[in-house]
Design an enzyme around this catalytic site. Structure first.
Site, PDB file in Angstrom:
ATOM      1  N   GLY A 126      -5.472 -11.133   6.168  1.00 40.66           N
ATOM      2  CA  GLY A 126      -5.602 -11.528   7.669  1.00 40.66           C
ATOM      3  C   GLY A 126      -5.033 -10.218   8.817  1.00 40.66           C
ATOM      4  O   GLY A 126      -5.244 -10.516  10.013  1.00 40.66           O
ATOM      5  N   LYS A 161       0.918  -1.170   0.077  1.00 40.11           N
ATOM      6  CA  LYS A 161      -0.244   0.001   0.046  1.00 40.11           C
ATOM      7  C   LYS A 161       0.785   1.224   0.060  1.00 40.11           C
ATOM      8  O   LYS A 161       0.682   2.312  -0.751  1.00 40.11           O
ATOM      9  CB  LYS A 161      -0.876   0.000   1.308  1.00 40.11           C
ATOM     10  CG  LYS A 161      -2.059   1.082   1.152  1.00 40.11           C
ATOM     11  CD  LYS A 161      -2.728   1.292   2.542  1.00 40.11           C
ATOM     12  CE  LYS A 161      -3.615   0.052   2.739  1.00 40.11           C
ATOM     13  NZ  LYS A 161      -4.821   0.338   2.146  1.00 40.11           N
ATOM     14  N   GLY A 169       8.447 -41.715 -16.082  1.00 40.74           N
ATOM     15  CA  GLY A 169       7.327 -41.666 -15.451  1.00 40.74           C
ATOM     16  C   GLY A 169       7.146 -41.213 -14.080  1.00 40.74           C
ATOM     17  O   GLY A 169       7.396 -42.148 -13.147  1.00 40.74           O
ATOM     18  N   THR A 170       6.833 -40.031 -13.861  1.00 43.71           N
ATOM     19  CA  THR A 170       7.247 -39.452 -12.517  1.00 43.71           C
ATOM     20  C   THR A 170       5.868 -40.116 -11.465  1.00 43.71           C
ATOM     21  O   THR A 170       6.037 -39.721 -10.270  1.00 43.71           O
ATOM     22  CB  THR A 170       7.168 -37.847 -12.558  1.00 43.71           C
ATOM     23  OG1 THR A 170       5.947 -37.336 -13.283  1.00 43.71           O
ATOM     24  CG2 THR A 170       8.386 -37.265 -13.255  1.00 43.71           C
ATOM     25  N   ASN A 171       4.792 -40.343 -11.907  1.00 38.66           N
ATOM     26  CA  ASN A 171       4.040 -40.926 -11.246  1.00 38.66           C
ATOM     27  C   ASN A 171       4.524 -42.141 -10.398  1.00 38.66           C
ATOM     28  O   ASN A 171       4.490 -42.264  -9.047  1.00 38.66           O
ATOM     29  CB  ASN A 171       2.682 -41.421 -11.690  1.00 38.66           C
ATOM     30  CG  ASN A 171       2.060 -40.367 -12.393  1.00 38.66           C
ATOM     31  OD1 ASN A 171       2.187 -39.246 -12.264  1.00 38.66           O
ATOM     32  ND2 ASN A 171       0.942 -40.686 -13.166  1.00 38.66           N
ATOM     33  N   TYR A 231      11.273 -32.590 -23.737  1.00 38.81           N
ATOM     34  CA  TYR A 231       9.829 -32.088 -23.775  1.00 38.81           C
ATOM     35  C   TYR A 231       8.946 -32.577 -22.547  1.00 38.81           C
ATOM     36  O   TYR A 231       9.662 -33.463 -21.754  1.00 38.81           O
ATOM     37  CB  TYR A 231       9.183 -32.914 -25.049  1.00 38.81           C
ATOM     38  CG  TYR A 231       9.234 -34.248 -24.911  1.00 38.81           C
ATOM     39  CD1 TYR A 231       8.012 -34.980 -24.337  1.00 38.81           C
ATOM     40  CD2 TYR A 231      10.170 -35.059 -25.471  1.00 38.81           C
ATOM     41  CE1 TYR A 231       7.926 -36.391 -24.356  1.00 38.81           C
ATOM     42  CE2 TYR A 231      10.148 -36.544 -25.728  1.00 38.81           C
ATOM     43  CZ  TYR A 231       9.070 -37.070 -24.991  1.00 38.81           C
ATOM     44  OH  TYR A 231       8.857 -38.387 -24.736  1.00 38.81           O
ATOM     45  N   ARG A 259      -1.071 -45.148 -23.833  1.00 40.36           N
ATOM     46  CA  ARG A 259      -1.024 -46.203 -23.145  1.00 40.36           C
ATOM     47  C   ARG A 259      -1.726 -47.417 -23.956  1.00 40.36           C
ATOM     48  O   ARG A 259      -2.938 -46.995 -24.594  1.00 40.36           O
ATOM     49  CB  ARG A 259      -1.739 -45.931 -21.849  1.00 40.36           C
ATOM     50  CG  ARG A 259      -1.063 -45.395 -20.784  1.00 40.36           C
ATOM     51  CD  ARG A 259      -1.660 -44.815 -19.497  1.00 40.36           C
ATOM     52  NE  ARG A 259      -2.487 -43.822 -19.951  1.00 40.36           N
ATOM     53  CZ  ARG A 259      -2.557 -42.486 -19.533  1.00 40.36           C
ATOM     54  NH1 ARG A 259      -1.770 -42.165 -18.525  1.00 40.36           N
ATOM     55  NH2 ARG A 259      -3.175 -41.602 -19.982  1.00 40.36           N
ATOM     56  N   CYS A 297       6.501 -37.884 -18.933  1.00 46.12           N
ATOM     57  CA  CYS A 297       4.936 -38.411 -19.387  1.00 46.12           C
ATOM     58  C   CYS A 297       4.222 -38.428 -18.158  1.00 46.12           C
ATOM     59  O   CYS A 297       2.766 -39.064 -18.140  1.00 46.12           O
ATOM     60  CB  CYS A 297       4.933 -39.476 -20.343  1.00 46.12           C
ATOM     61  SG  CYS A 297       5.397 -41.013 -19.763  1.00 46.12           S
ATOM     62  N   ARG A 301      -3.108   2.783   8.395  1.00 44.05           N
ATOM     63  CA  ARG A 301      -3.399   1.652   7.436  1.00 44.05           C
ATOM     64  C   ARG A 301      -2.067   0.688   7.478  1.00 44.05           C
ATOM     65  O   ARG A 301      -0.963   1.280   7.501  1.00 44.05           O
ATOM     66  CB  ARG A 301      -3.837   2.030   6.184  1.00 44.05           C
ATOM     67  CG  ARG A 301      -4.879   2.707   5.990  1.00 44.05           C
ATOM     68  CD  ARG A 301      -5.320   3.074   4.569  1.00 44.05           C
ATOM     69  NE  ARG A 301      -6.484   3.640   4.341  1.00 44.05           N
ATOM     70  CZ  ARG A 301      -6.732   4.914   4.123  1.00 44.05           C
ATOM     71  NH1 ARG A 301      -5.574   5.781   4.030  1.00 44.05           N
ATOM     72  NH2 ARG A 301      -8.052   5.373   3.966  1.00 44.05           N
ATOM     73  N   SER A 358      11.768 -41.525 -21.074  1.00 40.61           N
ATOM     74  CA  SER A 358      10.412 -40.677 -20.767  1.00 40.61           C
ATOM     75  C   SER A 358      10.288 -41.094 -19.378  1.00 40.61           C
ATOM     76  O   SER A 358      10.075 -42.075 -18.921  1.00 40.61           O
ATOM     77  CB  SER A 358       9.354 -40.996 -21.501  1.00 40.61           C
ATOM     78  OG  SER A 358       8.224 -40.267 -21.252  1.00 40.61           O
ATOM     79  N   ARG A 376       3.487 -46.752 -25.558  1.00 39.75           N
ATOM     80  CA  ARG A 376       3.808 -47.575 -24.192  1.00 39.75           C
ATOM     81  C   ARG A 376       3.382 -48.848 -24.472  1.00 39.75           C
ATOM     82  O   ARG A 376       2.223 -49.243 -24.459  1.00 39.75           O
ATOM     83  CB  ARG A 376       3.368 -46.998 -22.931  1.00 39.75           C
ATOM     84  CG  ARG A 376       4.105 -47.831 -21.770  1.00 39.75           C
ATOM     85  CD  ARG A 376       4.082 -47.251 -20.551  1.00 39.75           C
ATOM     86  NE  ARG A 376       2.576 -47.525 -20.181  1.00 39.75           N
ATOM     87  CZ  ARG A 376       2.054 -46.882 -18.965  1.00 39.75           C
ATOM     88  NH1 ARG A 376       2.647 -45.953 -18.395  1.00 39.75           N
ATOM     89  NH2 ARG A 376       0.679 -47.202 -18.771  1.00 39.75           N
ATOM     90  N   MET A 396      -4.905  -6.392  10.580  1.00 41.51           N
ATOM     91  CA  MET A 396      -5.421  -5.190  10.777  1.00 41.51           C
ATOM     92  C   MET A 396      -5.445  -4.278   9.308  1.00 41.51           C
ATOM     93  O   MET A 396      -4.386  -4.320   8.722  1.00 41.51           O
ATOM     94  CB  MET A 396      -4.925  -4.433  11.724  1.00 41.51           C
ATOM     95  CG  MET A 396      -5.701  -3.188  12.295  1.00 41.51           C
ATOM     96  SD  MET A 396      -4.522  -1.838  12.980  1.00 41.51           S
ATOM     97  CE  MET A 396      -4.272  -0.676  11.947  1.00 41.51           C
ATOM     98  N   ARG A 423      -3.375  -0.760  -6.572  1.00 39.58           N
ATOM     99  CA  ARG A 423      -2.519  -2.229  -6.630  1.00 39.58           C
ATOM    100  C   ARG A 423      -2.919  -2.869  -7.925  1.00 39.58           C
ATOM    101  O   ARG A 423      -4.040  -2.505  -8.519  1.00 39.58           O
ATOM    102  CB  ARG A 423      -2.809  -2.995  -5.329  1.00 39.58           C
ATOM    103  CG  ARG A 423      -4.482  -3.215  -5.209  1.00 39.58           C
ATOM    104  CD  ARG A 423      -4.595  -3.926  -3.831  1.00 39.58           C
ATOM    105  NE  ARG A 423      -6.168  -4.046  -3.730  1.00 39.58           N
ATOM    106  CZ  ARG A 423      -6.624  -4.608  -2.772  1.00 39.58           C
ATOM    107  NH1 ARG A 423      -5.983  -5.011  -1.617  1.00 39.58           N
ATOM    108  NH2 ARG A 423      -7.907  -4.783  -2.526  1.00 39.58           N
ATOM    109  N   HIS A 444      -8.451 -47.012 -11.004  1.00 38.07           N
ATOM    110  CA  HIS A 444      -9.012 -47.539 -12.114  1.00 38.07           C
ATOM    111  C   HIS A 444      -9.969 -46.302 -12.768  1.00 38.07           C
ATOM    112  O   HIS A 444      -9.820 -45.694 -14.008  1.00 38.07           O
ATOM    113  CB  HIS A 444      -9.953 -48.680 -12.259  1.00 38.07           C
ATOM    114  CG  HIS A 444     -10.484 -48.954 -13.566  1.00 38.07           C
ATOM    115  ND1 HIS A 444     -11.695 -48.862 -13.895  1.00 38.07           N
ATOM    116  CD2 HIS A 444      -9.841 -49.935 -14.591  1.00 38.07           C
ATOM    117  CE1 HIS A 444     -12.082 -49.429 -15.193  1.00 38.07           C
ATOM    118  NE2 HIS A 444     -10.893 -49.763 -15.528  1.00 38.07           N
TER     119      HIS A 444
END
Lengths: 884, 884
Positions: free
Chosen positions: A100, A21, A768-770, A854, A555, A834, A91, A766, A611, A102, A332, A448
C-alpha cells in the site's frame, strides 16, 4: 539520534530499524554481493517525523548530505554534478512488506542540465531522456500526487504519433518532447514545477516515503494484516544502475526455488534493456532465466546459493545488468504456494540448511487446507456470481436441482447435481447424499445443511443471502441479476463460499511424500493429541488416513436422521407412554449397533468418543409453519379428514415441543434425565457393538461415552449411574465385560465454572467450543452470523469471528480455568476440545498453552491440527520467530 | 462416651447435643421452673446407633438404668414397682423441630399388674385404665407399627356401645375391655404381644425414637427444609405428670405473646382433665387461658415472663396441671405470622430484651412478602382448582374473559375481570390494563404475561398447564374436570400460583408502624443500596413509598408496547430505509419524552437508570404461525387481494426477522449498533425530559443510561460515542447541560469475564442476573421452567430454581469476579444488580459479600431487600446465629 547509515555501517541492525528492503540490502552488502552502494534512513526517522506532527526531524537532511558525500566519493561521482552525475534511486521499505506504500523513485539527480551531460557522457541520448522522463513521471506521481494515467496518456499519444509499440522504440526527440509535456503537466496539476534542484528532489522523495506510511491504502493494509501502526518505514537511497543501457543491459527477478512447485532450481524472468518496473508491468514479454547466456545464468545460480545459505529460506530477488555487470537490488523471502512451501521446508531441512523444527514452523497451517480438499484448479480464472458462507470445504460442480427427491433420483443415476434449497431439513438428507454439494440461501455455519455437509465431507455454501430462490418456478437469481434455472450447471467452492456459473475444473487433494514427512516430524514435536470429529465409517477411515489418533467426537444425531430411521424416530417422539417409546427405541437399536460396529472397526483400537443424543426432539419433526400450510392446502384440496387429522396430531406435538430458544432448551442430557430410555438404548448399542467387534475382530475399542450440555455435576452423576447400570445389563447379557469411560462436554459457562465438581464424576472433559462460544457471548450462531457478525467485523467491534478463531479473553478464559480446576480435582481427567476451533491453528496454540490433552477436528483438518500442535509446542520452547 | 444425663446434669450443653426439646427442658430445670424430672439421651447415642448399622450402643441401657435409679430415688418411686409405680414419658427431640418423627409415648411403666395398683393407689380406676389404654395405643402405633385407625375403630365402637361422646366419659369397665382388645389387636397385627416388662417397654421406645429419625417422612422433611441427615435425635425420658387426674387437673399450651398479631399478652388454651395430646387433637373444646382461675393465670404469666426473659424470644410452651400443681413440659420459640414477627421483634427491642440488630435479624425477609400485597384473607379456607406459576404476586378476583377487547370494554365500565389466555402478546396489553389479573396456560416466569403483569404490579398466574382453554367456545377446563365458562368468577393468587373458583375476600397490604420502624433500623445497618425496577410513574411512586433509593432498572419496552404506539413501532420496523425509520422514531419521541418526565418527577432527584431498548424487533410483530393462519382464512373467506397482500408483506418481514434463538439473537446493543437511530431517539428523549424537569420543577435527575446485552468492550465504546454525540446535540438544542452516566448491563458470561476491559468505558455495571443465569447455564427460562425444572428440583439435581435463588457456584462466581475486576480497573465504577435475584434474601446476602453497591428489585420487594441487606451486613460482622 543517528538515523542515516551507509549500508556497510548498518550491518547487524534489525529489520525493524532498517525495514525489510534495507535489511536485505545491508545483509547482501555485508556478504560482499554486488549491491549498488547506498544509504539507509532508519524507521526511527519516520517515527520521529510523525512524533513531530509531520515535520522532518532536525538534522536529518544534514546527516543524509554527509553520508551522500561519502557515497559519491566512493563511486567517484557528484550528486547534481553535470560532469560526473550521481543518480539515485529512493525506495521505501517498512519492516513488513506493504504494497500500500510508495515504492520507488528512480533517477533522482537528473534535471534539464544534468540530462544533457548524461546524454553526452553515455553517448546515448535516448537512454538519458528516457531516464529523465521516468524520473519526472515517477516523481510527479508518487511525490507530487499527479494521477499516473495522465502521464500514460501523453506517452500513449507519442507512441501512436511515432508509430511504435514499446516505449523503448521512441526516438530521443520524442522523449525530449515528452519530458517537456510531463513538466507542463506537473505545473498544471500541482501549481508547482518539477524541482530542478537535485537536493530538493531528494528531500521531497524522502518526505514522500514518510508520508506514504500513513496513506489510506497503507493504513487499510495494516489494519487488515494486523500490522502495528507505529513501526514506521525506512528509506533506502541507492546509486542507480541501469538495465536500460542497451542490449547488454537488462533487469530481472529470480526465485531461488520454484515458488509454485518448490522444486530446487533457480527460477525467474529477465527483460533485456529494461528498468526494474518494466518486468512487473509486463510491457514486453520477458525471457526465462534458464534461457540466459550461460555465464550470467551461472553467476545468478551462485548468487542464489549464497542468498539461500545466508537467509536460510527461499529468496525472491531483483537484479539489474548494466553493461554486462550484475547487480542485486533486493532480496526477500519469496512467496510460494502451499505445496511449494511444504516441499521447500522439507528439502531445506534435509539439506541441513534449517532444522526440522524450523521446517515445521515455517508452514502456515491454514494454507495447507487448500491441499486437503478437491479444489478449484488454481490455473483457471473464475468470476463468482454469488458468495455465501464457506460452510464445508471443497469444490463441486453439477446441475442445479431444487427438489430433494429429484436430486436423489438423478444422483442415483450417476448424474452430478448440486442441491439448492432455502435451507435443508432432515427430509433433505437423501438429496444431500446423492448430490455433489449443497447450496442454501439461509442458515449459518451450524445450520442443518452446514453440519450435515461437513459430516459427509461434502462441499457446501450456505446462507448465500444474495440469491433469491423461486422454488415454484425452480430458478434462483443472483444479486447481479443472473438467473440460474433448474438443470443449469454451477460450481460451488465450499472453501471460499463462491458460487460460479458453469463447470470449473477441480484438482484432487494430495498428501505428497514431503507433506507426509513434514507431518511425521510434527508428530514427534507435538504434545497435544489430535483426534477427529467423525460420525460415519467413511469419515472415520478418512480421519485415520490423515493421521487421527482417535475419534474425539462421534455425533449420533445423523444416525437418527437417516431416511429409513426417521419414521421410527418420529414414532418414538409421538409415543404416549414410556412403554411405546421403548418399543420405538428397540427398533432403532439394531441400526445404531451396526453404525457403531462399523466405526469401531474403522478405528482399530483407537479411542472413540461417542456423544449421546444432543438435539431437541422437535428437530426431527417438520416445522409448525410448514404443517399449518400443508393442513390448509389439504383442506382446500379436500383431502380425506383422516389424513388431515393425522397431520394435525403431528402439529399439536410440534406445538407442544416448541421452544422459544431451542439452543438453550430441552436437549442434551436434560432430555435424557426426563427420558433415560434414549441413552439406555444408545449405551446398549455402543457397548454391545464394542463387544461384538472384540469378538469378531479381536480388536479392543477405546469406548468413551460423552454426555452433552451438562451444566451441573448432579446431571452427570445422575446419568452416569444410569449408564453404569445399563452397562451391567449389557455385560451380563453378553457375558463379556469391557472397560469404558464416561465423560462430558464442557459447553456451557457453568460447566466450566463448576469444573472442579463435575470432574469428580468424569473420566474426561471435551470442550464444545461452538456452544460455549454461543453461551459465553450470548450469541446464537445461526442468527448472529446471518444478522450482524459481518457488521461487527467491519466496524472492528470484534477482531475475528469467535466461531472461527477462539475468543481467548472470554471463552478461552473459561477453557483454561476449567482445565486447571478440573485436573486439580481429578488428576486422571483427560481434557480435549471438539468444537470447530479444534482445527484452527491460533486456537490450537491456545489449547496447547492451556494444558489440554488433545484437540479433535474434522478429518480434513487433521493435518492442519498436527502441524499447528507441533508449532505450538515449538513456540512454547522458544518464543516463535515472526514470520514475514 | 457419656450419652445419658439427668436434666440437671446437662446444663450448658447445646441443642445439637440435647435436641430442641431436651434443651428447653434442661434450661427450664436450671431456671428452677417446675419441670417434671427427667433424663436426656443425647443425639450422640442416635448417631452411634446408625454408625453401628442400627444397633443400640453398648452400655447405653446400663447408663439409662443408672440414671433412672437416681430419678426414681428423687421422686420416691420405682420403675415397675407396683407399690409406688414410676411412670415415664418418652419423647423424641431433634436439634430442629421435625414433625415427621415419632413424637411421644406416655405412661411407660404400666402393665397388667401395675395398672391395678395404680388404680388402687389413686383410688381412680377410670384414670388408671385410661392411662394404660393410652400407653398401649401409643406404644402399639409408634413403637410397634400398628395402624392408628385400628385403635380408633375399637375406641369408637365402645363409645357407641356405651352411648358416650368423649373418651373421658367411658366407664372403667369399658376401658378394661378396651385394654384387652388393644392388646389382642397388637398380637394379631405384629405377632408379638404388648410387652409387660417395663424395661422392655422403655428399651423399645428408645429404639423407636432412634428409628424414627430415618423414617421416610422425616427424611423427606429434612430434604425439603435442607436439614442435614447426620444430626440425629435425642430422647427425653420424663416422670409422668397427669392432667387427667380429674377436674383439678388439665393440660394446655401457651404463647408468651399473641402469635397472630404479636400483641404482648399471654395467649393460649387449656383443657381440664386431659393429657397433652388431647388439646391438639381437638376432641373437646378447650378454654382460653385468660378464662382460667386467677391464681393459675397469674402463675402462668409469671412463668411466661421468666421464659421470655431467659430465651429472649416469644415462647410456645406446654403445661400440665396435676391436682392443682403446674408443670412445664416443653418450651420453644413460637411460630408466628409475619405481622406478629415484626411486632414482636420491634417490641422486644424497645423493651430492651434484644438488640435492634437481633430484631432485624429475626425477621425472615421472604415471609414479609405476604404483608406487601393485597392478599387472600388468611381467615378464609380455600381449595384451588388449579395451580400455575406464581408470576406476579397479589390476589385478584373477577369474571373470566378470554377476549382482550371484551376485557378492555368490560374493565372500562368498571367491571372486575380476569383475562384468561393461552399466552399474551403486545396486542393483549389493553386487556391486561383493564383486567384485575391475568391467567395463562402457557409461558414461564419471563413470558410476556409475567413480565408485563409484574411491571404493572398486577397479579398473574402463568403457565397453568393443567387448564385446557377452549378459545372458540370460551371456557377452560381444569385437570380435575371443573369447567369454567366466560363470565364465571374466579380468584387468582399470584403469590402462590393458585386459581380458585368464586370470589375470595382479600385484605389490603399494610406497612404497620412497627414494620416502618424495623425497616428504618435496617436502613441504618445496611451497606447495600436498594433501588427499584420500575417502568411506570405509578411503579416509581410505589417504589419511593416503600423506600427505594432510586430506580435501578427502568425498561423501555413497555413504552414501545402500548396500544397507541405499537402501530408506529411497526411502521419503524417495516421501514425500508434509515430515513423512513427515523420518521417513525420521530413520532415515538414525544411519547417517550412524556414517559420519562413523569418517572423523573416521581423520583424527585434520585438516580434513574434507564435501559435502552432490549427486545428484538420481531417481538413487536405478530407470530408467523398466526399470520399464515390469518392469510389462509382471508383466502378462504375471499378477502380483498390488497388486504391479503398487506398481511403477506408483514409475514415476509416476520420471516426475515425470524430467529432460531431470539434470546441470543439480534437484540439489545446489537440492534443499536445496526440501527443507532433507535438509541439516538431514546437518549434524546431521556436527556430532554431531564432538562425539562429541571426547568419546570427545579429538580435534578440522576440520569443513568444503560446498555443491554453488552458482551464486548467495543460494543459499549462504540455506542457510548453515539450517546455522547447525541447528548451534545440535545445540549446545544436546549441550551442546557446536565451530567449523566453511561453504563452497561452485565448479563452474558463474556461481559463478566471481560469486565476489566468493559469497566474502562462504563460508569456503572448492573448485573442482569436473569439473562446471566440463562446464558451461564444454557437455560432458556421459558423453556426450562415449562419443560424440566420441576423434574430437576424433584430429583435433587438442582437444589433451587436458579432463576429464583442465585446460583452462587456458577452465576455468582461470575458476579463476584466481574465486580472485583471491574472495580479494580475503574475505581469509580458503581456496581448493582437488577435481575429478579435483587429481591431474594439469600442472593442479597451474596451480593453484599461480593462487594456490590446496590440491589434493585420490584417495588413490592423493596422492604424485603432493605431487611435482607441489613441482615447481610449484620451477618458479616458476627457470623449469623442459626434461626430455628
Amino acid at each position: 539520534m543517528k538515523y542515516v547509515r551507509l549500508f556497510e555501517e548498518a550491518v547487524g541492525l534489525s529489520r525493524f530499524e532498517l525495514g525489510g528492503k534495507g535489511y536485505g540490502l545491508v545483509e547482501m552488502t555485508a556478504l560482499g554481493l554486488p549491491v549498488p552502494p547506498g544509504i539507509n534512513i532508519s524507521t526511527e526517522a519516520c517515527k520521529r517525523y510523525y512524533a513531530l506532527g509531520g515535520k522532518m526531524p532536525e538534522g536529518l537532511l544534514d546527516e543524509v548530505k554527509l553520508k551522500l558525500e561519502k557515497l559519491a566519493a566512493k563511486v567517484g561521482k557528484g550528486f547534481g554534478d553535470p560532469e560526473k552525475p550521481l543518480l539515485l534511486a529512493v525506495r521505501s521499505g517498512a519492516p513488513y512488506s506493504m504494497p500500500g506504500m510508495m515504492d520507488t523513485i528512480l533517477n533522482i539527480g537528473l534535471n534539464d542540465e544534468v540530462v544533457k551531460s548524461l546524454a553526452k557522457l553515455t553517448g546515448n541520448e535516448r537512454f538519458a531522456y528516457d531516464a529523465y522522463r521516468r524520473l519526472i513521471q515517477m516523481f510527479g506521481k508518487t511525490a507530487m500526487g499527479v494521477k499516473g494515467e495522465l502521464f500514460e496518456e501523453i506517452l500513449e499519444r507519442y507512441k501512436q504519433k511515432f508509430g511504435v509499440k514499446h516505449d523503448i522504440e521512441l526516438p530521443p526527440d520524442a522523449l525530449k518532447q515528452i519530458v517537456e509535456e510531463f513538466k507542463q503537466l506537473i505545473s498544471r496539476e500541482t501549481g508547482r514545477g518539477f524541482p530542478q534542484d537535485p537536493w530538493k528532489q531528494l528531500e521531497t522523495a524522502i518526505e514522500a516515503v514518510f508520508k506514504s506510511w500513513n496513506n489510506p491504502r497503507a493504513r487499510e493494509y495494516r489494519r487488515f494484516y494486523k500490522i502495528p501502526d507505529d513501526l514506521g518505514t525506512a528509506v533506502n537511497i541507492q546509486v542507480m544502475v541501469f538495465g536500460n543501457m542497451g542490449e547488454n543491459s537488462g533487469s530481472g527477478v529470480g526465485f531461488t526455488r520454484n515458488p509454485s512447485t518448490g522444486e530446487k532450481r533457480l527460477y525467474g524472468e529477465y527483460l533485456p534493456n529494461s528498468q526494474g518496473e518494466d518486468v512487473v508491468a509486463g510491457i514486453r514479454t520477458p525471457i526465462s532465466i534458464e534461457n540466459l547466456d550461460k555465464k550470467l545464468y551461472e553467476e545468478l545460480v551462485k548468487l542464489a546459493e549464497k542468498l539461500e545459505h545466508h537467509f536460510r529460506d527461499m529468496q525472491d530477488f531483483e537484479f539489474t545488468v548494466e553493461n554486462g555487470r550484475l547487480y542485486l537490488l533486493q532480496t526477500r523471502n519469496g512467496k510460494r504456494t502451499a505445496q511449494a512451501a511444504v516441499k521447500i521446508a522439507v528439502d531445506m531441512a534435509e539439506e541441513g540448511l534449517i532444522t526440522r523444527e524450523e521446517a515445521v514452523s515455517r508452514i502456515n497451517p491454514s494454507e495447507i487446507m487448500q491441499l486437503l480438499h478437491r479444489r478449484l484448479d488454481p490455473s483457471v480464472k473464475v468470476k463468482p456470481i454469488a458468495k455465501g458462507l464457506n460452510a464445508s470445504p471443497g469444490a463441486a460442480s453439477g446441475k442445479v436441482i431444487f427438489d430433494t427427491d429429484e436430486a436423489a433420483a438423478l444422483g442415483g443415476k450417476g448424474e452430478k447435481v448440486i442441491l439448492v434449497r432455502p435451507e435443508t431439513t432432515p427430509d433433505d438428507i437423501k438429496g444431500m447424499i446423492a448430490a455433489q454439494g449443497v447450496l442454501t440461501s439461509r442458515g449459518g455455519m451450524t445450520s442443518h445443511a452446514a453440519v450435515v455437509a461437513r459430516g459427509m465431507g461434502k462441499p457446501a455454501v450456505v446462507g448465500c443471502e444474495s440469491i433469491k430462490i423461486n422454488m415454484e418456478e425452480e430458478y434462483f437469481e443472483t444479486g447481479g441479476g443472473v438467473r440460474v434455472r433448474k438443470g443449469d450447471v454451477i460450481t460451488i467452492d465450499g472453501t471460499s463460499g463462491a458460487v460460479i456459473l458453469g463447470e470449473v475444473p477441480t484438482v484432487e487433494p494430495e498428501l505428497t511424500p514431503e507433506f507426509r514427512k513434514l507431518l511425521a516430524w510434527a508428530d514427534e514435536m507435538r504434545r497435544l493429541g489430535v483426534r477427529a470429529n467423525a460420525d460415519t465409517p467413511e469419515a472415520a477411515r478418512k480421519a485415520r488416513e490423515f493421521g487421527a489418533e482417535g475419534i474425539g467426537l462421534c455425533r449420533t444425531e445423523r444416525m437418527f436422521n437417516q431416511p429409513e430411521r426417521l419414521p421410527i424416530v418420529r414414532e418414538m417422539i409421538m409415543a404416549a407412554s414410556e412403554e411405546e417409546r421403548r418399543r420405538a427405541l428397540d427398533k432403532l437399536l439394531p441400526f445404531q449397533l451396526a453404525d457403531f460396529k462399523e466405526i469401531f472397526k474403522a478405528m482399530k483400537g483407537l479411542p472413540v468418543t461417542v456423544r449421546l443424543l444432543d438435539l431437541p426432539l422437535h428437530e426431527f419433526l417438520p416445522p409448525a409453519e410448514q404443517l399449518i400450510t400443508e393442513i390448509y392446502e389439504m383442506r382446500i384440496k379436500g383431502a380425506p379428514e383422516s389424513e388431515i387429522a393425522e397431520k394435525e396430531k403431528i402439529l399439536r406435538k410440534v406445538q407442544q415441543l416448541k421452544e422459544h430458544n431451542p439452543m438453550l432448551g430441552h436437549r442434551g442430557c436434560r432430555l435424557a434425565i426426563r427420558y433415560p430410555e434414549i441413552y439406555e438404548m444408545q449405551v446398549t448399542a455402543i457397548l454391545t457393538a464394542a463387544i461384538e467387534v472384540l469378538r469378531e475382530e479381536c480388536e479392543t475399542v477405546g469406548v468413551q461415552i460423552m454426555l452433552p450440555l451438562v451444566s451441573e455435576a448432579n446431571e452427570l452423576a445422575y446419568l452416569r449411574e444410569i449408564i453404569e447400570k445399563t452397562a451391567e445389563r449389557v455385560f451380563s447379557k453378553t457375558g463379556a465385560r469391557i472397560p469404558f469411560k464416561v465423560g462430558t462436554m464442557i459447553e456451557t459457562p457453568r460447566a466450566a465454572l463448576t469444573a472442579s465438581s463435575i470432574a469428580l464424576h468424569a473420566d474426561f472433559f471435551s470442550f464444545g467450543t461452538n456452544d460455549l462460544t454461543q453461551t459465553t457471548f450470548g450469541f446464537s450462531r445461526d442468527d448472529v452470523e446471518a444478522k450482524f457478525m459481518a457488521g461487527y467485523l467491519e466496524k472492528g467491534i470484534l477482531k475475528n469471528n469467535p466461531f472461527e478463531v477462539l475468543d481467548t479473553g472470554g471463552v478461552g478464559r473459561l477453557v483454561k480455568l476449567a482445565t486447571e480446576e478440573g485436573k486439580k480435582a481429578n488428576n486422571k481427567l483427560e481434557v480435549g476440545i471438539c468444537g470447530e476451533h479444534g482445527g484452527e491453528p491460533s486456537s490450537i496454540r491456545f489449547f496447547h498453552e492451556a494444558g489440554l490433552d488433545y484437540v479433535s477436528c474434522s478429518p480434513y483438518r487433521i493435518p492442519v491440527a498436527r502441524l499447528a500442535a507441533a508449532q505450538a509446542a515449538i513456540a512454547r520452547k522458544e518464543k516463535a520467530p515472526i514470520t514475514i
